[in-house]
Design a protein around this motif. Structure first.
Motif, PDB file in Angstrom:
ATOM      1  N   ARG A   1      -6.219   5.145   8.490  1.00  0.00           N
ATOM      2  CA  ARG A   1      -6.437   6.587   8.354  1.00  0.00           C
ATOM      3  C   ARG A   1      -6.867   7.127   9.708  1.00  0.00           C
ATOM      4  O   ARG A   1      -7.771   6.587  10.358  1.00  0.00           O
ATOM      5  CB  ARG A   1      -7.511   6.882   7.311  1.00  0.00           C
ATOM      6  CG  ARG A   1      -7.928   8.335   7.220  1.00  0.00           C
ATOM      7  CD  ARG A   1      -6.926   9.166   6.455  1.00  0.00           C
ATOM      8  NE  ARG A   1      -6.863   8.792   5.043  1.00  0.00           N
ATOM      9  CZ  ARG A   1      -6.141   9.445   4.138  1.00  0.00           C
ATOM     10  NH1 ARG A   1      -5.410  10.502   4.503  1.00  0.00           N
ATOM     11  NH2 ARG A   1      -6.109   9.046   2.880  1.00  0.00           N
TER      12      ARG A   1
ATOM     13  N   ASP B   1       1.884   3.118  -2.387  1.00  0.00           N
ATOM     14  CA  ASP B   1       1.437   4.162  -3.313  1.00  0.00           C
ATOM     15  C   ASP B   1       0.387   5.078  -2.696  1.00  0.00           C
ATOM     16  O   ASP B   1       0.179   6.198  -3.179  1.00  0.00           O
ATOM     17  CB  ASP B   1       0.888   3.532  -4.594  1.00  0.00           C
ATOM     18  CG  ASP B   1       1.991   2.938  -5.468  1.00  0.00           C
ATOM     19  OD1 ASP B   1       3.168   3.321  -5.277  1.00  0.00           O
ATOM     20  OD2 ASP B   1       1.690   2.092  -6.320  1.00  0.00           O
ATOM     21  N   ALA B   2      -0.272   4.626  -1.619  1.00  0.00           N
ATOM     22  CA  ALA B   2      -1.272   5.467  -0.950  1.00  0.00           C
ATOM     23  C   ALA B   2      -0.632   6.667  -0.264  1.00  0.00           C
ATOM     24  O   ALA B   2      -1.335   7.622   0.098  1.00  0.00           O
ATOM     25  CB  ALA B   2      -2.059   4.643   0.064  1.00  0.00           C
TER      26      ALA B   2
ATOM     27  N   HIS C   1       0.807  -1.219   0.000  1.00  0.00           N
ATOM     28  CA  HIS C   1       0.000   0.000   0.000  1.00  0.00           C
ATOM     29  C   HIS C   1       0.844   1.274   0.000  1.00  0.00           C
ATOM     30  O   HIS C   1       0.347   2.351   0.336  1.00  0.00           O
ATOM     31  CB  HIS C   1      -0.937  -0.001   1.205  1.00  0.00           C
ATOM     32  CG  HIS C   1      -1.750  -1.253   1.328  1.00  0.00           C
ATOM     33  ND1 HIS C   1      -2.650  -1.655   0.359  1.00  0.00           N
ATOM     34  CD2 HIS C   1      -1.763  -2.232   2.282  1.00  0.00           C
ATOM     35  CE1 HIS C   1      -3.202  -2.810   0.716  1.00  0.00           C
ATOM     36  NE2 HIS C   1      -2.679  -3.178   1.867  1.00  0.00           N
TER      37      HIS C   1
ATOM     38  N   GLN D   1      -2.100   9.148   7.838  1.00  0.00           N
ATOM     39  CA  GLN D   1      -2.118   7.727   7.527  1.00  0.00           C
ATOM     40  C   GLN D   1      -1.101   6.965   8.365  1.00  0.00           C
ATOM     41  O   GLN D   1      -0.075   7.505   8.762  1.00  0.00           O
ATOM     42  CB  GLN D   1      -1.824   7.518   6.033  1.00  0.00           C
ATOM     43  CG  GLN D   1      -2.895   8.098   5.116  1.00  0.00           C
ATOM     44  CD  GLN D   1      -2.406   8.218   3.679  1.00  0.00           C
ATOM     45  OE1 GLN D   1      -1.565   9.062   3.380  1.00  0.00           O
ATOM     46  NE2 GLN D   1      -2.925   7.398   2.793  1.00  0.00           N
TER      47      GLN D   1
ATOM     48  N   LEU E   1      -3.421  -0.323   5.700  1.00  0.00           N
ATOM     49  CA  LEU E   1      -3.338   1.134   5.635  1.00  0.00           C
ATOM     50  C   LEU E   1      -4.448   1.704   6.507  1.00  0.00           C
ATOM     51  O   LEU E   1      -5.635   1.477   6.253  1.00  0.00           O
ATOM     52  CB  LEU E   1      -3.499   1.626   4.199  1.00  0.00           C
ATOM     53  CG  LEU E   1      -3.487   3.145   4.039  1.00  0.00           C
ATOM     54  CD1 LEU E   1      -2.103   3.712   4.338  1.00  0.00           C
ATOM     55  CD2 LEU E   1      -3.931   3.541   2.633  1.00  0.00           C
TER      56      LEU E   1
ATOM     57  N   GLU F   1      -8.386   1.371   6.284  1.00  0.00           N
ATOM     58  CA  GLU F   1      -8.988   1.697   4.990  1.00  0.00           C
ATOM     59  C   GLU F   1      -8.878   0.544   4.009  1.00  0.00           C
ATOM     60  O   GLU F   1      -9.795   0.297   3.228  1.00  0.00           O
ATOM     61  CB  GLU F   1      -8.306   2.930   4.389  1.00  0.00           C
ATOM     62  CG  GLU F   1      -8.688   4.231   5.024  1.00  0.00           C
ATOM     63  CD  GLU F   1      -8.277   5.431   4.180  1.00  0.00           C
ATOM     64  OE1 GLU F   1      -9.041   6.420   4.155  1.00  0.00           O
ATOM     65  OE2 GLU F   1      -7.199   5.394   3.548  1.00  0.00           O
TER      66      GLU F   1
END
Length: 224
Positions: A211, A34-35, A32, A140, A209, A195
């Motif tokens: 939040r 790239d988030a 994850h 995050q 991931l 998330e």
């Protein structure tokens, strides 16, 4: 307070990981990343030899990264992976994450990848609370670690693997933990919601991931 040191395994850590798990741990780390592409300030705790840092710098080209590790040898390996053009974007700090001074609400994101499993449940709760306060509201939390499924043969398999890892790293790195802390629940209790998540290697690995809340109601937030 016992301070772990991965200096002795740093030169062979990647080789050991590949031999034991192939590319599974890397897939969990990178699942994850790239988030975090729009983040400007990222706290990276216990990255080890820098494979995630290298990927993170490419995925989040506008980010500055504060990389903290208790192992000077691991930090040296991580620094060697950073391209000259990106060195200004990274602050390396050789320190114990449990005691390092963290600025309040300073980071857009934090990444703890195969890191929280080094600590006892009590240490993990204290550390997560401190780190939560350093993340801006709505920030995050990228997490990856080992896991033990609820039942069946996968649970037996995971217990054997995780037990062996703890025995080895208590011997070689002097980690304080003897069992996996419930890190996902602890992060959620600090005001972060999952998330997206991935389960890999027959349930042995988890990548999540989280939040944070956009208000100051979460645990550890300076405005709470």
């Amino acid at each position: 307070m016992m301070v772990a040191s991965f200096d002795s395994v740093a030169p062979i850590y990647q080789w050991m990981e590949r031999l034991a798990f192939g590319g599974a741990l890397e897939r969990a780390r990178f699942a994850h990343v790239d988030a975090l592409r729009t983040c400007r300030s990222i706290l990276l705790l216990g990255d080890g030899d820098g494979r995630f840092l290298e990927r993170l710098l490419a995925a989040a080209p506008g980010a500055r990264v504060h990389s903290v590790d208790a192992s000077a040898a691991m930090l040296a390996l991580a620094a060697a992976r950073v391209a000259p053009a990106d060195r200004v974007r990274v602050k390396f700090e050789n320190a114990d994450a449990r005691t390092i001074a963290l600025p309040l609400a300073a980071y857009d994101a934090v990444a703890t990848l195969f890191f929280l499993d080094c600590f006892t449940p009590e240490e993990t709760r204290a550390l997560v609370t401190r780190v939560a306060g350093s993340i801006r509201p709505g920030g995050q939390w990228l997490f990856a670690d080992f896991a033990v499924p609820e039942g069946g043969w996968r649970r037996c398999y995971s217990r054997v693997v995780v037990g062996g890892l703890y025995a080895f790293f208590r011997w070689r790195a002097r980690i304080s933990a003897r069992r996996l802390p419930d890190s996902e629940r602890t992060i959620a209790g600090a005001g972060f919601r999952a998330e997206v998540s991935s389960t890999l290697a027959q349930g042995l690995l988890r990548s999540v991931l989280f939040r944070g809340e956009t208000t100051s109601a979460r645990i550890g937030d300076p405005g709470a």
